[in-house]
Write an enzyme that holds these catalytic residues in place. Structure first.
Site, PDB file in Angstrom:
ATOM      1  CD  GLU A 104      -1.009  -0.041   4.067  1.00  0.00           C
ATOM      2  OE1 GLU A 104      -1.843   0.893   3.655  1.00  0.00           O
ATOM      3  OE2 GLU A 104      -0.533  -0.203   4.935  1.00  0.00           O
ATOM      4  CB  THR A 126       1.671  -7.087   1.178  1.00  0.00           C
ATOM      5  OG1 THR A 126       1.550  -7.314   2.736  1.00  0.00           O
ATOM      6  CG2 THR A 126       0.171  -6.938   0.549  1.00  0.00           C
ATOM      7  CG  ASP A 128       0.562  -7.705   6.424  1.00  0.00           C
ATOM      8  OD1 ASP A 128       1.163  -8.715   6.597  1.00  0.00           O
ATOM      9  OD2 ASP A 128       0.252  -6.733   6.851  1.00  0.00           O
ATOM     10  NE  ARG A 163       4.354 -24.712  29.760  1.00  0.00           N
ATOM     11  CZ  ARG A 163       5.464 -24.887  29.649  1.00  0.00           C
ATOM     12  NH1 ARG A 163       6.125 -24.913  28.616  1.00  0.00           N
ATOM     13  NH2 ARG A 163       6.454 -24.841  30.749  1.00  0.00           N
ATOM     14  N   GLY A 171       0.120  -9.239  10.258  1.00  0.00           N
ATOM     15  CA  GLY A 171      -1.226  -8.758   9.946  1.00  0.00           C
ATOM     16  C   GLY A 171      -1.456  -7.371  10.457  1.00  0.00           C
ATOM     17  CD  GLU A 223       1.923  -7.070  12.491  1.00  0.00           C
ATOM     18  OE1 GLU A 223       3.127  -7.194  13.120  1.00  0.00           O
ATOM     19  OE2 GLU A 223       1.961  -6.682  11.515  1.00  0.00           O
ATOM     20  CG  HIS A 273      10.855  -9.414  10.589  1.00  0.00           C
ATOM     21  ND1 HIS A 273      10.616  -8.684  11.915  1.00  0.00           N
ATOM     22  CD2 HIS A 273      10.451  -8.285   9.720  1.00  0.00           C
ATOM     23  CE1 HIS A 273      10.324  -7.655  11.769  1.00  0.00           C
ATOM     24  NE2 HIS A 273      10.316  -7.143  10.608  1.00  0.00           N
ATOM     25  CB  VAL A 274      10.439 -16.566  11.103  1.00  0.00           C
ATOM     26  CG1 VAL A 274       9.036 -16.917  11.953  1.00  0.00           C
ATOM     27  CG2 VAL A 274      11.329 -17.616  10.704  1.00  0.00           C
ATOM     28  CD  GLN A 275       4.468 -14.463  10.720  1.00  0.00           C
ATOM     29  OE1 GLN A 275       3.141 -14.259  10.497  1.00  0.00           O
ATOM     30  NE2 GLN A 275       4.833 -13.411  11.503  1.00  0.00           N
TER      31      GLN A 275
HETATM   32  O1  F6P Z   1       3.688  -4.924   5.364  1.00  0.00           O
HETATM   33  C1  F6P Z   1       4.139  -6.334   5.817  1.00  0.00           C
HETATM   34  C2  F6P Z   1       4.592  -6.469   7.361  1.00  0.00           C
HETATM   35  O2  F6P Z   1       5.168  -7.703   7.449  1.00  0.00           O
HETATM   36  C3  F6P Z   1       3.499  -6.268   8.465  1.00  0.00           C
HETATM   37  O3  F6P Z   1       2.537  -7.324   8.576  1.00  0.00           O
HETATM   38  C4  F6P Z   1       4.244  -5.597   9.605  1.00  0.00           C
HETATM   39  O4  F6P Z   1       3.477  -4.945  10.532  1.00  0.00           O
HETATM   40  C5  F6P Z   1       5.279  -4.993   8.941  1.00  0.00           C
HETATM   41  O5  F6P Z   1       5.497  -5.351   7.716  1.00  0.00           O
HETATM   42  C6  F6P Z   1       6.805  -5.000   9.639  1.00  0.00           C
HETATM   43  O6  F6P Z   1       7.664  -4.038   9.165  1.00  0.00           O
HETATM   44  P1  F6P Z   1       8.883  -3.841   9.573  1.00  0.00           P
HETATM   45  O7  F6P Z   1       9.688  -5.016   8.829  1.00  0.00           O
HETATM   46  O8  F6P Z   1       9.480  -2.655   9.047  1.00  0.00           O
HETATM   47  O9  F6P Z   1       9.036  -3.976  10.951  1.00  0.00           O
END
Ligand code: F6P
Length: 343
Positions: A104, A126, A128, A163, A171, A223, A273-275
């Site tokens: 975006e 993205t 997301d 647990r 997201g 998140e 960020h592993v995602q």
């Molecule tokens: O836009 C993708 C995204 O991974 C979001 O899900 C997340 O909030 C953001 O980027 C994290 O950004 P950065 O890598 O700059 O911390």
């Protein structure tokens, strides 16, 4: 024949290199174009900082995560004389068009440049999956698979220890990753930004499930999910150049609340960020390649101000403005399907 500049902006995403490779391969072989790659997104455009994009520099990158160009969250329109500097770079480098690959924010800049007369064709990216105009963005399926693999692993440890495990996935505006990975991973509760949650209702669900004899639970939270009584539950205060608050950490607070309210021992995992890292799934390599081929065809035809998009099974072109109007939120039906399997 034309000279075209490529850039990747915003968060990186598995499949970016597939797009770059496809644009360059089709552009050289079919149209005889020349390419440069701007380094680190719009920052490279402002500074006219480029690297050559040729068969040689784009070979062997299809399976690689990240982006060979580098990326940044630079907002051209927050920079002094941003528009003029972009126009000057295109002039100095003798470029006929730009192909920005981004979400975006990056495509938002592209849209404004397009209105100012800069020839651009956008490619949606993205993890997301929250960009309007396209059914899917590349990178999303890879992120969902990574999250699902993690949930599978967390299941066995949750079960062994009796647990509740809270898994935080990415997201910001939309719960696509949470809903897909929650459904695929058998989550007992999924919390998404589109549906503000009541913590007591979440706890009630877990209590009911445990009363039925289950001794563990998995809660998947995006998140950007927020409690009904408001407030961003991020651990951070800083914002980027597009005004977005850095997210992350809602799982820390959920873990504490769930344990205190229910008495069930709880742990949280933030996937973060592993995602976004590592090898793209075949789906994202294919979608990225299809987007790249369509984008260079659009640029070659002078069909500017467009974004390539997936509609059903077809790759099409849509006006950039349409894609940027509103974020594409989670389809309510998708959430309701995931909800069928809640505890
Ligand atoms: O836009 C993708 C995204 O991974 C979001 O899900 C997340 O909030 C953001 O980027 C994290 O950004 P950065 O890598 O700059 O911390």
């Amino acid at each position: 024949m034309a000279r075209i500049g490529l850039l990747t902006g915003g968060g990186d995403c598995p499949g970016l290199n597939a797009v770059i490779r496809a644009v360059v391969r089709k552009g050289i072989n079919t149209h005889g174009h020349e390419f440069v790659g701007f380094k680190y997104g719009w920052a490279g455009v402002l500074e006219a900082d480029v690297m050559p994009l040729t068969h040689e520099t784009t070979s062997g990158i299809l399976h690689r995560g990240g982006t060979i160009l580098g990326t940044s969250r630079t907002n051209v329109f927050k920079q002094e004389r941003g528009l003029e500097r972009v126009q000057a770079s295109l002039e100095t480098l003798g470029l006929d068009a730009l192909i920005p690959i981004g979400g975006e924010d990056t495509l938002g800049v592209a849209g404004k440049l397009s209105e100012a007369g800069v020839p651009v064709v956008g490619v949606p990216k993205t993890i997301d999956n929250d960009l309007a105009g396209t059914d899917f963005t590349f990178g999303f399926q890879t992120a969902v698979q990574i999250a699902t693999d993690a949930i599978d692993r967390l299941h066995t440890t949750a079960e062994s220890h009796n647990r509740v495990i809270v898994v935080e996935v990415m997201g910001r505006h939309a719960g696509w990753i949470a809903a897909y990975s929650g459904l695929a991973g058998g989550a007992d509760v999924v919390l998404v930004p589109e549906r503000p949650f009541d913590i007591e209702e979440v706890c009630d669900r877990l209590r009911r499930r445990h009363a039925q004899g289950r001794n563990f639970s998995i809660v998947v939270v995006a998140e950007g999910a927020t409690p009904k009584d408001g407030g961003l539950m991020s651990e951070f205060k800083s914002t980027d150049s597009f005004g977005h608050v850095r997210l992350g950490g809602i799982a820390i607070q959920l873990e504490r609340e769930i344990e205190q309210r229910t008495g069930f021992e709880s742990r949280m995992t933030i996937l973060g960020h592993v995602q976004r890292g590592g090898t793209p799934l075949a789906y994202d390599r294919v979608l990225g390649s299809r987007f790249g081929v369509e984008a260079i065809d659009a640029a070659s035809e002078g069909d500017y101000g467009k974004m390539v998009a997936l509609r059903g099974t077809e790759v099409v072109r849509v006006p950039l403005a349409e894609a940027l109007a509103e974020p594409k939120l989670l389809d309510p039906k998708m959430f309701e399907t995931a909800e069928v399997f809640f505890g």
